[in-house]
Design a protein around this motif. Structure first.
Motif, mmCIF file in Angstrom:
data_model
loop_
_atom_site.group_PDB
_atom_site.id
_atom_site.type_symbol
_atom_site.label_atom_id
_atom_site.label_comp_id
_atom_site.label_asym_id
_atom_site.label_seq_id
_atom_site.Cartn_x
_atom_site.Cartn_y
_atom_site.Cartn_z
ATOM 1 N N UNK A 1 0.831 -1.195 0.000
ATOM 2 C CA UNK A 1 0.000 0.000 0.000
ATOM 3 C C UNK A 1 0.873 1.255 0.000
ATOM 4 N N UNK A 2 1.983 1.194 0.730
ATOM 5 C CA UNK A 2 2.900 2.329 0.736
ATOM 6 C C UNK A 2 3.531 2.528 -0.643
ATOM 7 N N UNK A 3 3.944 1.436 -1.271
ATOM 8 C CA UNK A 3 4.553 1.524 -2.600
ATOM 9 C C UNK A 3 3.551 2.082 -3.615
ATOM 10 N N UNK A 4 2.296 1.671 -3.498
ATOM 11 C CA UNK A 4 1.239 2.228 -4.352
ATOM 12 C C UNK A 4 1.128 3.733 -4.126
ATOM 13 N N UNK A 5 1.150 4.148 -2.874
ATOM 14 C CA UNK A 5 1.028 5.572 -2.541
ATOM 15 C C UNK A 5 2.148 6.391 -3.170
ATOM 16 N N UNK A 6 3.353 5.849 -3.159
ATOM 17 C CA UNK A 6 4.492 6.548 -3.760
ATOM 18 C C UNK A 6 4.314 6.652 -5.275
ATOM 19 N N UNK A 7 3.812 5.593 -5.895
ATOM 20 C CA UNK A 7 3.589 5.633 -7.346
ATOM 21 C C UNK A 7 2.503 6.651 -7.703
ATOM 22 N N UNK A 8 1.458 6.721 -6.877
ATOM 23 C CA UNK A 8 0.405 7.709 -7.101
ATOM 24 C C UNK A 8 0.991 9.120 -6.965
ATOM 25 N N UNK A 9 1.810 9.312 -5.962
ATOM 26 C CA UNK A 9 2.490 10.597 -5.733
ATOM 27 C C UNK A 9 3.315 10.993 -6.959
ATOM 28 N N UNK A 10 4.100 10.072 -7.460
ATOM 29 C CA UNK A 10 4.961 10.375 -8.608
ATOM 30 C C UNK A 10 4.145 10.647 -9.866
ATOM 31 N N UNK A 11 3.089 9.868 -10.073
ATOM 32 C CA UNK A 11 2.211 10.075 -11.235
ATOM 33 C C UNK A 11 1.489 11.414 -11.133
ATOM 34 N N UNK A 12 0.994 11.728 -9.942
ATOM 35 C CA UNK A 12 0.269 12.977 -9.733
ATOM 36 C C UNK A 12 1.166 14.190 -9.973
ATOM 37 N N UNK A 13 2.424 14.096 -9.573
ATOM 38 C CA UNK A 13 3.344 15.213 -9.798
ATOM 39 C C UNK A 13 3.560 15.457 -11.295
ATOM 40 N N UNK A 14 3.649 14.393 -12.066
ATOM 41 C CA UNK A 14 3.783 14.532 -13.519
ATOM 42 C C UNK A 14 2.547 15.213 -14.101
ATOM 43 N N UNK A 15 1.379 14.813 -13.616
ATOM 44 C CA UNK A 15 0.138 15.415 -14.100
ATOM 45 C C UNK A 15 0.036 16.882 -13.675
ATOM 46 N N UNK A 16 0.448 17.164 -12.447
ATOM 47 C CA UNK A 16 0.389 18.537 -11.948
ATOM 48 C C UNK A 16 1.285 19.450 -12.780
ATOM 49 N N UNK A 17 2.454 18.951 -13.123
ATOM 50 C CA UNK A 17 3.363 19.741 -13.965
ATOM 51 C C UNK A 17 2.762 19.937 -15.353
ATOM 52 N N UNK A 18 2.166 18.887 -15.890
ATOM 53 C CA UNK A 18 1.565 18.943 -17.225
ATOM 54 C C UNK A 18 0.434 19.971 -17.281
ATOM 55 N N UNK B 1 -5.728 5.861 -10.183
ATOM 56 C CA UNK B 1 -6.243 4.847 -11.109
ATOM 57 C C UNK B 1 -5.229 4.429 -12.172
ATOM 58 N N UNK B 2 -4.345 5.339 -12.566
ATOM 59 C CA UNK B 2 -3.465 5.065 -13.707
ATOM 60 C C UNK B 2 -2.002 4.865 -13.330
ATOM 61 N N UNK B 3 -1.665 4.897 -12.038
ATOM 62 C CA UNK B 3 -0.265 4.711 -11.653
ATOM 63 C C UNK B 3 0.271 3.415 -12.261
ATOM 64 N N UNK B 4 1.588 3.336 -12.491
ATOM 65 C CA UNK B 4 2.175 2.226 -13.257
ATOM 66 C C UNK B 4 1.850 0.820 -12.751
ATOM 67 N N UNK B 5 1.493 0.689 -11.480
ATOM 68 C CA UNK B 5 1.171 -0.634 -10.953
ATOM 69 C C UNK B 5 -0.210 -1.126 -11.324
ATOM 70 N N UNK B 6 -1.041 -0.256 -11.882
ATOM 71 C CA UNK B 6 -2.401 -0.642 -12.262
ATOM 72 C C UNK B 6 -2.386 -1.375 -13.599
ATOM 73 N N UNK B 7 -3.147 -2.442 -13.653
ATOM 74 C CA UNK B 7 -3.211 -3.238 -14.884
ATOM 75 C C UNK B 7 -4.614 -3.817 -15.010
ATOM 76 N N UNK C 1 -7.366 5.250 -20.485
ATOM 77 C CA UNK C 1 -7.546 6.253 -19.440
ATOM 78 C C UNK C 1 -6.242 7.007 -19.197
ATOM 79 N N UNK C 2 -5.110 6.294 -19.222
ATOM 80 C CA UNK C 2 -3.810 6.953 -19.058
ATOM 81 C C UNK C 2 -3.593 8.009 -20.137
ATOM 82 N N UNK C 3 -3.863 7.627 -21.356
ATOM 83 C CA UNK C 3 -3.654 8.549 -22.472
ATOM 84 C C UNK C 3 -4.574 9.757 -22.345
ATOM 85 N N UNK C 4 -5.847 9.511 -22.040
ATOM 86 C CA UNK C 4 -6.816 10.598 -21.930
ATOM 87 C C UNK C 4 -6.479 11.532 -20.766
ATOM 88 N N UNK C 5 -5.945 10.971 -19.684
ATOM 89 C CA UNK C 5 -5.683 11.757 -18.482
ATOM 90 C C UNK C 5 -4.626 12.834 -18.687
#
Length: 203
Positions: free
Chosen positions: A18-35, A131-137, A144-148
């Protein structure tokens, strides 16, 4: 409290996966925030600790929520996993130092699982990053990743459609907040499409 202090506290509170998921969400969200030129600090905090309520297992979440005076609706009573979002708001304030007045961060945590109508940019980013962090499959995640990264509302609409379909197929309840969020975006999309297709009057 700094992000690093939050990270340490979160790691001590959650199971490793769960912690590793949280870190991936954090990293994905930062990329989106910058975008999307969003508020990096608010996105960072909300994304990192979005699942902090998971420190309480779903078996005890209803009892814990009631103990803390957190309202529990019938859908949450039937599907206690949903309560981790409300519990997350509590722990964000009392364990991770988020101001009770910081509605942007707290609402992003509160609605990261169900979504809702009138979500802020921060809330949409955290919802989608979860929903789209790299661990999701799952089927449809690439779309959804592309649209996001093209249009937040389009990503949200696809996410609602995918989630509602999954819940129906598994015979699970759909939270009213999810329905409200879907209906709002679907209606806006239909209205926009109708305006686009409306023939222009000749002079």
């Amino acid at each position: 409290m700094t992000i690093e202090e939050m990270r340490i506290r979160l790691q001590q509170s959650l199971k490793p996966k769960r912690y590793e998921h949280s870190v991936r969400v954090y990293e994905t969200a930062l990329k989106m925030a910058e975008h999307y030129h969003a508020d990096i600090q608010k996105v960072a905090v909300a994304a990192l600790i979005h699942d902090c309520g998971r420190q309480i297992s779903k078996e005890y979440s209803v009892a814990k929520a009631k103990e803390l005076g957190i309202p529990v609706d019938p859908v949450e009573e039937a599907q206690p996993i949903l309560l981790h979002a409300k519990l997350g708001v509590y722990y964000a304030i009392y364990k991770y130092g988020v101001s009770p007045d910081d509605r942007e961060v707290l609402d992003a945590i509160r609605y990261h699982s169900t979504g809702t109508a009138d979500m802020t940019q921060t809330a949409k980013i955290v919802f989608l990053a979860d929903l789209i962090e790299p661990g999701r499959d799952f089927e449809g995640v690439e779309e959804i990743r592309e649209a996001s990264f093209k249009n937040l509302d389009r990503g949200m609409l696809l996410s609602y459609e995918n989630t509602i379909r999954y819940l129906l197929e598994d015979g699970l309840l759909i939270h009213p907040d999810a329905i409200a969020g879907y209906n709002q975006l679907a209606a806006e999309t239909k209205t926009a499409q109708s305006i686009k297709e409306k023939p222009k009057k000749k002079n």
